[in-house]
Structures are given as C-alpha cells and as structure tokens.
Design an enzyme around this catalytic site. Structure first.
Site, PDB file in Angstrom:
ATOM      1  N   ARG A 196       0.843  -1.184   0.000  1.00  0.00           N
ATOM      2  CA  ARG A 196       0.000   0.000   0.000  1.00  0.00           C
ATOM      3  C   ARG A 196       0.884   1.242   0.000  1.00  0.00           C
ATOM      4  O   ARG A 196       1.924   1.267   0.651  1.00  0.00           O
ATOM      5  CB  ARG A 196      -0.895   0.004   1.245  1.00  0.00           C
ATOM      6  CG  ARG A 196      -1.804  -1.193   1.342  1.00  0.00           C
ATOM      7  CD  ARG A 196      -2.546  -1.187   2.675  1.00  0.00           C
ATOM      8  NE  ARG A 196      -3.350  -2.389   2.850  1.00  0.00           N
ATOM      9  CZ  ARG A 196      -4.030  -2.678   3.961  1.00  0.00           C
ATOM     10  NH1 ARG A 196      -3.985  -1.843   4.998  1.00  0.00           N
ATOM     11  NH2 ARG A 196      -4.742  -3.792   4.031  1.00  0.00           N
ATOM     12  N   ASP A 216      -1.986   1.716  -5.228  1.00  0.00           N
ATOM     13  CA  ASP A 216      -3.211   2.056  -4.517  1.00  0.00           C
ATOM     14  C   ASP A 216      -4.368   1.325  -5.199  1.00  0.00           C
ATOM     15  O   ASP A 216      -4.878   1.765  -6.239  1.00  0.00           O
ATOM     16  CB  ASP A 216      -3.435   3.572  -4.554  1.00  0.00           C
ATOM     17  CG  ASP A 216      -4.605   3.992  -3.668  1.00  0.00           C
ATOM     18  OD1 ASP A 216      -5.290   3.091  -3.128  1.00  0.00           O
ATOM     19  OD2 ASP A 216      -4.846   5.205  -3.525  1.00  0.00           O
ATOM     20  N   LEU A 217      -4.772   0.216  -4.594  1.00  0.00           N
ATOM     21  CA  LEU A 217      -5.810  -0.612  -5.218  1.00  0.00           C
ATOM     22  C   LEU A 217      -7.190   0.034  -5.160  1.00  0.00           C
ATOM     23  O   LEU A 217      -8.107  -0.421  -5.854  1.00  0.00           O
ATOM     24  CB  LEU A 217      -5.856  -1.982  -4.532  1.00  0.00           C
ATOM     25  CG  LEU A 217      -4.581  -2.821  -4.648  1.00  0.00           C
ATOM     26  CD1 LEU A 217      -4.749  -4.133  -3.899  1.00  0.00           C
ATOM     27  CD2 LEU A 217      -4.219  -3.073  -6.104  1.00  0.00           C
ATOM     28  N   LYS A 218      -7.359   1.075  -4.358  1.00  0.00           N
ATOM     29  CA  LYS A 218      -8.655   1.748  -4.281  1.00  0.00           C
ATOM     30  C   LYS A 218      -8.893   2.684  -5.463  1.00  0.00           C
ATOM     31  O   LYS A 218     -10.018   3.141  -5.674  1.00  0.00           O
ATOM     32  CB  LYS A 218      -8.753   2.540  -2.973  1.00  0.00           C
ATOM     33  CG  LYS A 218      -8.741   1.657  -1.731  1.00  0.00           C
ATOM     34  CD  LYS A 218      -8.878   2.489  -0.468  1.00  0.00           C
ATOM     35  CE  LYS A 218      -8.891   1.593   0.762  1.00  0.00           C
ATOM     36  NZ  LYS A 218      -9.014   2.392   2.021  1.00  0.00           N
ATOM     37  N   GLY A 254      -9.821 -11.344  14.084  1.00  0.00           N
ATOM     38  CA  GLY A 254      -9.273 -12.238  15.092  1.00  0.00           C
ATOM     39  C   GLY A 254      -7.763 -12.291  14.999  1.00  0.00           C
ATOM     40  O   GLY A 254      -7.146 -11.734  14.087  1.00  0.00           O
ATOM     41  N   HIS A 255      -7.174 -12.975  15.971  1.00  0.00           N
ATOM     42  CA  HIS A 255      -5.730 -13.174  15.990  1.00  0.00           C
ATOM     43  C   HIS A 255      -5.440 -14.651  16.234  1.00  0.00           C
ATOM     44  O   HIS A 255      -6.348 -15.458  16.449  1.00  0.00           O
ATOM     45  CB  HIS A 255      -5.081 -12.310  17.067  1.00  0.00           C
ATOM     46  CG  HIS A 255      -5.054 -10.850  16.724  1.00  0.00           C
ATOM     47  ND1 HIS A 255      -4.218 -10.333  15.773  1.00  0.00           N
ATOM     48  CD2 HIS A 255      -5.784  -9.808  17.214  1.00  0.00           C
ATOM     49  CE1 HIS A 255      -4.408  -9.030  15.680  1.00  0.00           C
ATOM     50  NE2 HIS A 255      -5.361  -8.682  16.541  1.00  0.00           N
ATOM     51  N   ASP A 256      -4.170 -14.975  16.230  1.00  0.00           N
ATOM     52  CA  ASP A 256      -3.727 -16.365  16.356  1.00  0.00           C
ATOM     53  C   ASP A 256      -4.420 -17.082  17.511  1.00  0.00           C
ATOM     54  O   ASP A 256      -4.918 -18.204  17.350  1.00  0.00           O
ATOM     55  CB  ASP A 256      -2.206 -16.394  16.544  1.00  0.00           C
ATOM     56  CG  ASP A 256      -1.664 -17.793  16.766  1.00  0.00           C
ATOM     57  OD1 ASP A 256      -1.180 -18.415  15.808  1.00  0.00           O
ATOM     58  OD2 ASP A 256      -1.715 -18.271  17.924  1.00  0.00           O
ATOM     59  N   ILE A 257      -4.473 -16.452  18.676  1.00  0.00           N
ATOM     60  CA  ILE A 257      -5.020 -17.123  19.855  1.00  0.00           C
ATOM     61  C   ILE A 257      -6.515 -17.416  19.696  1.00  0.00           C
ATOM     62  O   ILE A 257      -7.015 -18.424  20.206  1.00  0.00           O
ATOM     63  CB  ILE A 257      -4.751 -16.285  21.127  1.00  0.00           C
ATOM     64  CG1 ILE A 257      -5.010 -17.135  22.378  1.00  0.00           C
ATOM     65  CG2 ILE A 257      -5.574 -14.999  21.128  1.00  0.00           C
ATOM     66  CD1 ILE A 257      -4.538 -16.467  23.652  1.00  0.00           C
ATOM     67  N   TYR A 262      -8.073 -18.042  16.720  1.00  0.00           N
ATOM     68  CA  TYR A 262      -8.179 -19.166  15.784  1.00  0.00           C
ATOM     69  C   TYR A 262      -7.763 -20.473  16.462  1.00  0.00           C
ATOM     70  O   TYR A 262      -8.370 -21.527  16.248  1.00  0.00           O
ATOM     71  CB  TYR A 262      -7.292 -18.921  14.559  1.00  0.00           C
ATOM     72  CG  TYR A 262      -7.452 -17.553  13.954  1.00  0.00           C
ATOM     73  CD1 TYR A 262      -8.710 -16.965  13.797  1.00  0.00           C
ATOM     74  CD2 TYR A 262      -6.347 -16.818  13.529  1.00  0.00           C
ATOM     75  CE1 TYR A 262      -8.854 -15.702  13.235  1.00  0.00           C
ATOM     76  CE2 TYR A 262      -6.483 -15.559  12.970  1.00  0.00           C
ATOM     77  CZ  TYR A 262      -7.738 -15.002  12.830  1.00  0.00           C
ATOM     78  OH  TYR A 262      -7.874 -13.752  12.285  1.00  0.00           O
ATOM     79  N   ASP A 290      -1.155 -18.808  13.018  1.00  0.00           N
ATOM     80  CA  ASP A 290      -0.669 -17.885  11.992  1.00  0.00           C
ATOM     81  C   ASP A 290       0.216 -18.576  10.967  1.00  0.00           C
ATOM     82  O   ASP A 290      -0.017 -18.474   9.756  1.00  0.00           O
ATOM     83  CB  ASP A 290       0.117 -16.746  12.647  1.00  0.00           C
ATOM     84  CG  ASP A 290      -0.789 -15.646  13.180  1.00  0.00           C
ATOM     85  OD1 ASP A 290      -2.013 -15.736  12.965  1.00  0.00           O
ATOM     86  OD2 ASP A 290      -0.277 -14.709  13.813  1.00  0.00           O
TER      87      ASP A 290
END
Length: 382
Positions: free
Chosen positions: A40, A60-62, A125-128, A130, A156
C-alpha cells in the site's frame, strides 16, 4: 552444476498483509518462485520481516488505475495471494471470477482467519482466537493452569501460512493435468485443526486419558519435560523409549557421582562410616535410583492391565512371548507407551493374577531393591 529450484519459473503476486501471508509468499520464494509483493502507498515495506527473495512495488488498489495495474500483473502470473477479509477483493473488482476470466490458469489463493463463508467469516481475530476455535488450545498448558498459546506459531504460521503454501503447491500440480487454475480457500481455524489431527485421532488410545498437563506428551511425565538448571537456564528431557530412559537414569547417576566425588567425605560422619568415596558414591547412587524408580512406579496414574485373551478362542492365541503391537494386553495412561519396561515373563504372569498390573509393579520393585542391596553389599566389601 547448480540444480534448478522446484518453483523456478513460477510467478506469484502477493498482496501485502500481516504475518501469515508474507510467510506463505516467503516459502514460495525460498523454493524458487518469483514473488512480487504489492504494498500500500505510504507503508514502510514488510513489517513482518519476511520479504526474503521478493521484489515489491506500491499500488493504490482503491484507485481504478491501481486496480488495473494489479489485473495486468495477474494476467501474466501463476499465483495471486491475498489475505484480506472476505469481500474486500470483490469491492475492488478484483474477485477470483474477474481475474480468472482474464487468466484461466491463475491460482487464486485466499488466506483468512475463518474462511470465506460462515458466521465468523467477517469477524476479526488473531492467532489465539483461531487456536481456541480449532480446539488445539484446550490441549496446551500445565495441569491446574489456564491454557496458553505457544507464541503465534500454530495458527498464523502452521495452520495459516504453511497450509496455504501447501494448497498452492497442490493447485499447481493439479493444473499440470487440467490446465486450469482454481481458488485455494485457506483459513487458520481449519488449518490448525488439521494440524491437530494426531490429537483427535488418538483420543481413544489412552495417550490423552488424563486432564491437560497430566499426560505423557503434555508435561505430565518426568521423562518428557523441562527442568531449570543451576546456571539459570533450562534443560529439555525427552526419554520416551525404554533404552533412552535407562540412559537418562545412568546419566543422572553419573552426575550424582561427580557431585559426591567433589565433597570431602573424610570430615563427615557418613564418610567415616562408609570408608571411601567410592563406597559413598555407590551408596547414594543406588539409593537415589531406587527412590526414583519407586516414585516412577507409584506416582504416575495407571490403568490396570487387562487380559483380553479370554475374548479370543484358545487355538488362536499367539504363542510368542515378545510384547509387540499385536500382543493381547492393553496399557493405560503413560504406561501405554512405556510397556517396554515390563519383562515378558513378568507380564505374562499377569494371566494368573486378578491384578496383573500390581503384580508386575511389585515384582519390578523387589527386583530393583534386591539389585541395589547387592550393590551396597559389594561396596561394603571394597
């Protein structure tokens, strides 16, 4: 001569993201793929520090022009890898349908926490998180304590980035037969649950019969654990097999002998009683080994041996004495894997007793006590 790498000639477009996506791209680059990371504008490159072997550009993909640049890259690529939340690429008009229409051979890899569909698909969410939903987190931790995540490695990188890389490789292989690309939908919850297959498939074997932290492989066994050392560090001990467990006991006895040899026993009452340092060393070594063996026998929960020979017709009962995987005995808890300690003749005597496990335990105990008494008697004669 240098051997070509396995993925040489494979071009990959990686849309910049957090740890799992960059790790997946790095794995592909490490094995020869040409990976271009799309950043980005305004970012400081790969914050995960996994840009090894990659080239990069900022887009910039937007903006329509930026989206057009990405479509141009994907038209010539073999793989595109994105780790945005579900729906983001569709809003940018960069969905699999659009990109594969322009390049039917394109493999479109999507890496997310919960997958592209379902009630959690748009949840952050994060690793914990999942790891918890996969069920694996419930099996990690000390007895009596809360479960804890082993850093952010399992969900992760293991269930996420590595499983996604595996999916891409299988899609590349399948394309050699069909000539068509496909969508790889990798998510960290299902990937981590798949990594935990061994846990789920061995639930009925007795390997995980005790609560968390009390089984053989999760900290419940003294021969498979970590210990603090005198210099403030830690030592990992993994002596599962009988021959390695015996070596462990020998090593502990040797270390004790070295320690005892450094003490001036001549000025101690016990030293004057036993006579020589050699006798002192044998006295303590045999005593400690006997104590360790007693604790090992009586402190670890054990399911009794069950003789299932009654369930098999007499003419089909095996005649061999060796304890093998098809022997007609079942062991529980930690002893399920350590049954190599049981002498075949002692184990077979269980057929004549109501409680063969207790009989075997007592015979082994008396055997080692008798052995150490002989050692002490030998020391006293020296």
């Amino acid at each position: 001569m240098r051997v070509p790498m396995a993925l040489q000639g494979v071009s990959v477009v990686e849309l910049a993201g957090l740890a799992p996506g960059p790790f997946c791209g790095m794995v592909l680059a490490d094995f020869g793929a040409q990976v271009v990371r799309v950043d980005r504008p305004g970012t400081r490159g790969d914050l995960s520090r996994m840009a090894r072997g990659k080239r990069s550009l900022a887009v910039d993909l937007k903006q329509p022009r930026g989206a057009a640049v990405l479509r141009s890259l994907c038209a010539r690529a073999d793989v595109v890898l994105e780790s945005f939340r579900p729906g983001v690429m569709e809003k940018l008009q960069l969905s699999p349908e659009i990109l594969q229409r322009e390049n039917p051979k394109l493999i479109y890899a999507r890496l997310s926490g919960f997958g592209q569909s379902g009630r959690f698909s748009r949840v952050a969410g994060h690793d914990i998180n999942y790891l918890a939903l996969s069920g694996v987190l419930s099996r990690i931790g000390r007895s009596g304590e809360a479960p804890y995540a082993p850093l952010n490695l399992l969900a992760d990188f293991g269930g996420g980035g590595l499983m996604c890389a595996l999916g891409i490789l299988m899609a590349l292989f399948e394309r050699t037969r069909s000539g068509k690309g496909q969508v790889v939908d990798a998510n960290m919850v299902e990937g981590t649950a798949y990594l935990g297959s061994f846990l789920w498939k061995t639930q009925q074997t007795g390997l995980w019969g005790q609560p968390r932290g009390q089984n053989m492989l999760d900290g419940g066994a003294p021969f498979y654990a970590t210990y603090r050392t005198a210099d403030g560090g830690f030592m990992a001990v993994g002596a599962l097999e009988p021959q390695f467990y015996e070596l462990l006991l020998r090593g502990l006895g040797g270390a004790l002998g070295y320690l005892l040899g450094a003490i001036d026993w001549a000025h101690l009452e016990l030293g004057r009683l036993l006579g020589t340092e050699f006798q002192v060393m044998f006295f303590f070594s045999s005593s400690v080994l006997t104590l360790c063996f007693i604790i090992h026998l009586f402190s670890i929960p054990e399911a009794p041996l069950r003789d299932v020979a009654k369930d098999i017709p007499p003419q089909q009962a095996p005649q061999e004495l060796a304890l093998s995987s098809d022997r007609m005995y079942e062991y529980g808890s930690i002893e399920n894997v350590k049954n190599g300690y049981v002498h075949p003749e002692l184990a077979l005597q269980g057929e004549k007793n109501k409680n063969p496990a207790e009989q075997v335990k007592m015979q082994l105990l008396f055997y080692y006590l008798r052995k150490n008494i002989l050692v002490l008697a030998f020391c006293s004669d020296i």
